[in-house]
Design a protein around this motif. Structure first.
Motif, short mmCIF file in Angstrom:
data_model
loop_
_atom_site.label_atom_id
_atom_site.label_comp_id
_atom_site.label_asym_id
_atom_site.label_seq_id
_atom_site.Cartn_x
_atom_site.Cartn_y
_atom_site.Cartn_z
N LEU A 48 -36.07 -12.20 -24.67
CA LEU A 48 -36.26 -13.46 -23.94
C LEU A 48 -36.61 -13.19 -22.48
N PRO A 49 -37.48 -14.02 -21.90
CA PRO A 49 -37.94 -15.33 -22.40
C PRO A 49 -39.13 -15.28 -23.37
N LYS A 50 -39.54 -14.10 -23.80
CA LYS A 50 -40.62 -14.03 -24.77
C LYS A 50 -40.15 -14.54 -26.13
N ALA B 291 -27.62 -9.75 -21.82
CA ALA B 291 -27.91 -8.35 -22.17
C ALA B 291 -29.01 -8.30 -23.21
N GLN B 292 -29.71 -7.16 -23.23
CA GLN B 292 -30.79 -6.96 -24.19
C GLN B 292 -30.75 -5.53 -24.73
N ALA B 293 -31.23 -5.40 -25.95
CA ALA B 293 -31.49 -4.09 -26.54
C ALA B 293 -32.95 -4.05 -26.93
N ARG B 294 -33.60 -2.93 -26.69
CA ARG B 294 -35.04 -2.81 -26.91
C ARG B 294 -35.33 -1.77 -27.98
N VAL B 295 -36.38 -2.02 -28.73
CA VAL B 295 -36.84 -1.05 -29.72
C VAL B 295 -38.35 -0.92 -29.59
N PRO B 296 -38.92 0.23 -29.96
CA PRO B 296 -40.37 0.36 -29.92
C PRO B 296 -41.01 -0.35 -31.10
#
Length: 221
Positions: free
Chosen positions: A117-119, A155-160
């Motif tokens: 977010l915000p995407k 909070a965010q977690a990112r992945v490729p």
């Protein structure tokens, strides 16, 4: 909450409840939360069975029995309040909530959303990320406000996004991170480390979060 007092939590679900299971597991591992009830608007939601297996009370309140959102949300809030939660967590609850309901729990209701977010607010986030050519995707935990998926992000977690990904493989990669991210944010709230200021800004460990806290994980998993 004091160090020895678990935070009473009510979870709202509509489906399989894998994020609910992550919270149940966190409770079993000694995190300071007590799931007081799991409520679903779908009688067949598998998340209800997950709760029953661990002795957590379950309730079903079907939105189909109500003429409008206001009437449903009024009875839903009454049902929630019977369990006296300190926190309400949305764990795949597929309902748009009315402003009156959201304001009742403002500052003590969290949601996890499968995008950075915000995407990509709303549905079909994984396919939309692929269609947009994103190189990175992930999940966000945020305080719930009346704006759909628009509350302050904690909070965010990112992945490729990998070559050859489709929506299913990307969703599975994100979901594994959700199962770590959500219990982490709930634990912060349970320990009094996380709160929403009266001006609508999230605060963690006394510091205003000017951007989401990034939870570092195994990005390839």
């Amino acid at each position: 909450m004091s160090e020895g007092t678990p935070l009473p939590v009510v979870a709202l679900i509509s489906g399989g409840g894998s994020n609910l299971q992550a919270l149940i597991d966190a409770q079993l591992q000694g995190r300071p939360i007590q799931l007081r009830a799991v409520i679903s608007n779908q009688a067949g939601a598998f998340g209800l069975e997950r709760a029953r297996r661990h002795g957590i009370p379950t309730e079903v309140l079907s939105h189909r029995d109500y003429p409008d959102r206001d009437a449903f949300d009024s009875d839903l809030s009454a049902l929630i309040d019977r369990h006296e939660p300190g926190l309400v967590v949305l764990a795949g609850f597929m309902r748009i909530l009315t402003p009156a309901f959201v304001n009742r729990y403002l500052g003590r209701m969290l949601n996890i959303h499968p995008s950075l977010l915000p995407k990509f607010r709303g549905l079909h986030t994984h396919q939309r990320a692929l269609d947009a050519g994103e190189r990175e995707h992930g999940a966000s935990v945020h305080f719930v406000t009346a704006e759909l998926d628009g509350g302050p992000v904690i909070a965010q977690a990112r992945v490729p996004v990998l070559a050859g990904d489709d929506a299913e493989t990307l969703a599975a990669r994100v979901l594994r991170q959700e199962h770590i991210l959500y219990p982490t944010a709930v634990h912060w709230f349970a320990r009094g480390r996380l709160r929403l200021d009266t001006d609508g800004r999230p605060r963690l460990d006394g510091e205003i979060l000017t951007e989401p806290r990034r939870i570092e994980m195994d990005q390839g998993s």
